[in-house]
Design an enzyme around this catalytic site. Structure first.
Site, PDB file in Angstrom:
ATOM      1  CE  LYS A  87      -4.475  -1.864   0.266  1.00 48.09           C
ATOM      2  NZ  LYS A  87      -4.792  -1.836  -1.310  1.00 48.09           N
ATOM      3  CD  GLU A 109     -10.085   3.517   0.128  1.00 50.25           C
ATOM      4  OE1 GLU A 109     -10.207   4.171  -0.449  1.00 50.25           O
ATOM      5  OE2 GLU A 109      -9.568   2.677  -0.259  1.00 50.25           O
ATOM      6  CB  SER A 376       0.166  -8.064  -1.048  1.00 50.51           C
ATOM      7  OG  SER A 376      -0.629  -8.635  -0.573  1.00 50.51           O
TER       8      SER A 376
END
Lengths: 396, 256
Positions: A87, A109, A376
């Site tokens: 991210k 969000e 990830s």
């Protein structure tokens, strides 16, 4: 692959209130300017390398390869990035862009909390205000990340509407953006929402596949046979796929959260169970009923618990370039535990969905073939929830 | 000429919004009749959507109550059929793009014409995406109503030039719901609208009191009130039609 109106085949577009139109147009213009600006790119590369710890490693999982017996398995270690997931790649890009645009406040969000933590981190670093919307249900599932965000100076607003999960957090962030546009950038966390977000987020995440390509060529002198990543909105997957889309011999496999199974209502496998619709600013596939009411989806993974999928994935599915396979909670939990025991790596439960499919696929392949799994994120945040899944209460 | 224009022929228009099926469809029908009897010139019927991203908490709650009560698009069409036995004011649907898309645009709009719906408002369908439904709306003579926001600026002329039915001028930033004060310079927006179209323009979002209505109506051709009416349904439930009638009368009297 984007046309001027932000379409990927029939998918994408800008289905948003008029109030936001000038904001997304301004964002698009700013992005088109800065993406070719050498200073911007130099600053971003420096942030990614010096602050986030890029490039991330491409690790040969030798033990896992031997145990599964088949294709060689490499793990792309996005879990080793600062803040513990992919991210941060997107967030540093968007925060820098927002700063150049003169914005002083970031809203976001978050599902699992990883995007919220990354946004709170970038805001702290760049001296910006930060507000994160998180489904109330997720604030309970991911209490540790809520604390991290607050520690980083962000305000976390629990969203109580609807299913109180990721989709409701997106709706709440969109509502907030319509009420305060001048000083605020909506730092969307996935390749979804209205144009230009799916393109911007993809471009910032494409660093993953760019590095995989260079690293695998260096290590193996050839491209992989398959690249596997988990798909919620789809940002780590599109990042892992992007530089391989034109390499037709590389299979691209997205792993959707099947929850308790795609034959049940407790699933979040959008491509496998959804249908074409218009929601959250985009045309794409969504889990919905016959009247277009968005379904209350379910997955053990808060990060994949979303009823839609990014428009570029919907297009890659339509043209048959990528495959989207369902992975159940049970399969993901077993992969979570297996990766920990086999390689000493605790993956995020989201990423464990990708490992789970590699565990099925590798044994069917020859040992001169190669699979790259995008890990990830890291799984510390999931330990309490997985313990609960196994009937243990460990009190965080 | 579109039937919607008739709503603007009795002085300033009062436009009432309700969410269909909150708390049930019988109450919706009674509330519509009470509003019309007390001076509402046009009724906006909300087809509930699971995730109404342009709505504040009041109308979000109404959507949820209606869906929990089992309301569907087909049941809303049945409601309109029943209303059209005696209700003659223009009726428009307010819903979200996915409700129309998933029903099938052709099937949705042909049914609109059949039951007597005059217009369609989709808050998540901006000018750039109009082509999604505009051609089908034209085919069935249903006006696709455009919205203009405080942030529209250079877009106002472009939107106004192609406006149909009426223009929905959003008074404030943010979502629907009552506000104490409306700060946007609406007069200058209306001025640009007037230069570009003869289509009437009504102001909505945040209007709840007769004083606000009077002020907004002085600037435009009418006012749209949603959350204040939905609030009465939230408070009074099945007994809301009486209070709604009284409320509509006080609002229409204020703008006459």
């Amino acid at each position: 692959m984007t046309n001027p109106k932000g379409r990927f085949g029939i998918h994408g577009g800008q289905y948003i209130p008029e109030t936001l139109m000038n904001a997304v147009i301004e964002l698009e213009q700013a992005y088109n300017h800065f993406k070719n600006d050498p200073t911007f790119n130099q600053e971003l590369t420096e942030l990614l390398n010096e602050y986030a710890g890029r490039p991330s490693r491409l690790y040969y999982a030798e033990k896992m390869t031997k145990e599964l017996g088949g294709a060689k398995i490499y793990l792309k270690r996005e879990d080793l990035n600062h803040t513990g997931a992919h991210k941060i790649n997107n967030v540093l890009g968007q925060a820098l862009l927002a700063k150049k645009m003169g914005k002083t406040r970031l809203i976001a969000e978050t599902g699992a909390g990883q995007h919220g933590v990354a946004t709170a981190t970038a805001a702290a670093l760049m001296g910006m205000e930060c507000v994160v919307f998180m489904g109330e249900e997720d604030t309970i599932r991911q209490a540790l990340n809520v604390y991290r965000m607050r520690l980083l100076g962000a305000e976390v607003i629990p969203v109580k509407t609807g299913t109180a999960t990721l989709k409701d957090a997106v709706s709440a962030a969109m509502r907030e953006w319509t009420s305060r546009i001048d000083d605020t950038h909506y730092c969307l966390g996935s390749v979804m929402g209205p144009h230009p977000f799916p393109t911007i987020v993809r471009d910032f995440q494409a660093v993953i596949s760019k590095e995989i390509k260079e690293q695998i060529l260096q290590k193996e002198g050839r491209l992989p046979d398959a690249v596997i990543a988990c798909v919620g909105g789809g940002s780590n997957a599109i990042g892992s796929f992007y530089h391989f889309i034109e390499e037709k011999n590389v299979r691209l496999i997205g792993c959707e959260a099947a929850g308790r199974g795609i034959d049940t209502f407790e699933t979040a496998a959008t491509v496998n169970t959804g249908s074409l619709g218009i929601f959250h600013g985009m045309k794409s596939y969504f889990c919905q009923d016959e009247y277009g009411q968005i379904a209350p989806v379910y997955s053990i993974s808060a990060g994949l618990d979303y009823p839609g999928v990014g428009p570029e994935h919907a297009h890659l599915h339509d043209i048959g370039r990528a495959e989207y396979v369902p992975i159940t909670d049970d399969e993901a939990v077993r992969a979570f535990e297996y990766t920990a025991k086999s390689e000493g790596i605790i993956p995020a439960i989201e990423s464990a969905h990708a490992v789970a499919y590699a565990m099925k696929l590798a044994p069917t392949m020859r040992n001169d073939q190669i699979i790259v799994v995008n890990l990830s994120g890291r799984g510390d945040k999931d330990c309490a929830a997985i313990a609960r899944y196994r009937g243990e209460d460990i009190h965080e | 000429m579109s039937n919607i224009r008739s709503a603007f022929e009795n002085g300033k228009a009062f436009i009432a919004f309700l969410t269909c099926g909150d708390p049930d469809l019988q109450t919706t029908a009674a509330a519509v009749r009470a509003a019309v009897k007390n001076g509402a010139d046009l009724i906006e019927l909300g087809i509930p959507f699971s995730d109404p991203t342009a709505e504040g908490p009041t109308i979000q709650g109404a959507n949820l109550r209606a869906l929990n009560g089992g309301v569907t698009t087909d049941k809303v069409f049945d409601l309109v059929r029943e209303l059209r036995r005696d209700v003659t004011v223009p009726l428009v649907f307010m819903t979200y793009a996915n409700v129309v898309f998933s029903y099938g645009a052709d099937r949705f709009l042909s049914t609109c014409r059949e039951v007597g719906i005059d217009g369609l408002i989709l808050p998540d369908l901006p000018f750039e995406e109009k082509d999604e439904f505009q051609p089908v709306c034209r085919m069935y003579g249903v006006d696709l109503i455009s919205l203009i926001a405080p942030t529209s600026e250079n877009r106002i002329a472009m939107i106004a030039k192609e406006a149909e039915g009426f223009l929905y001028l959003v008074s404030s930033l943010g979502v629907t719901g009552a506000r104490n004060e409306i700060k946007t310079d609406l007069a200058s927006i209306v001025e640009v609208i007037r230069r570009n179209t003869a289509t009437p323009c009504a102001i909505g979002f945040g209007i709840s009191t007769p004083e606000q209505a009077k002020k907004m109506a002085a600037l435009s051709d009418g006012v749209i009130v949603g959350s204040a009416i939905v609030k009465l349904l939230e408070i009074h439930g099945k007994n809301a039609p009486g209070p709604i009638g009284e409320y509509v009368k006080s609002m229409k009297d204020a703008i006459r």
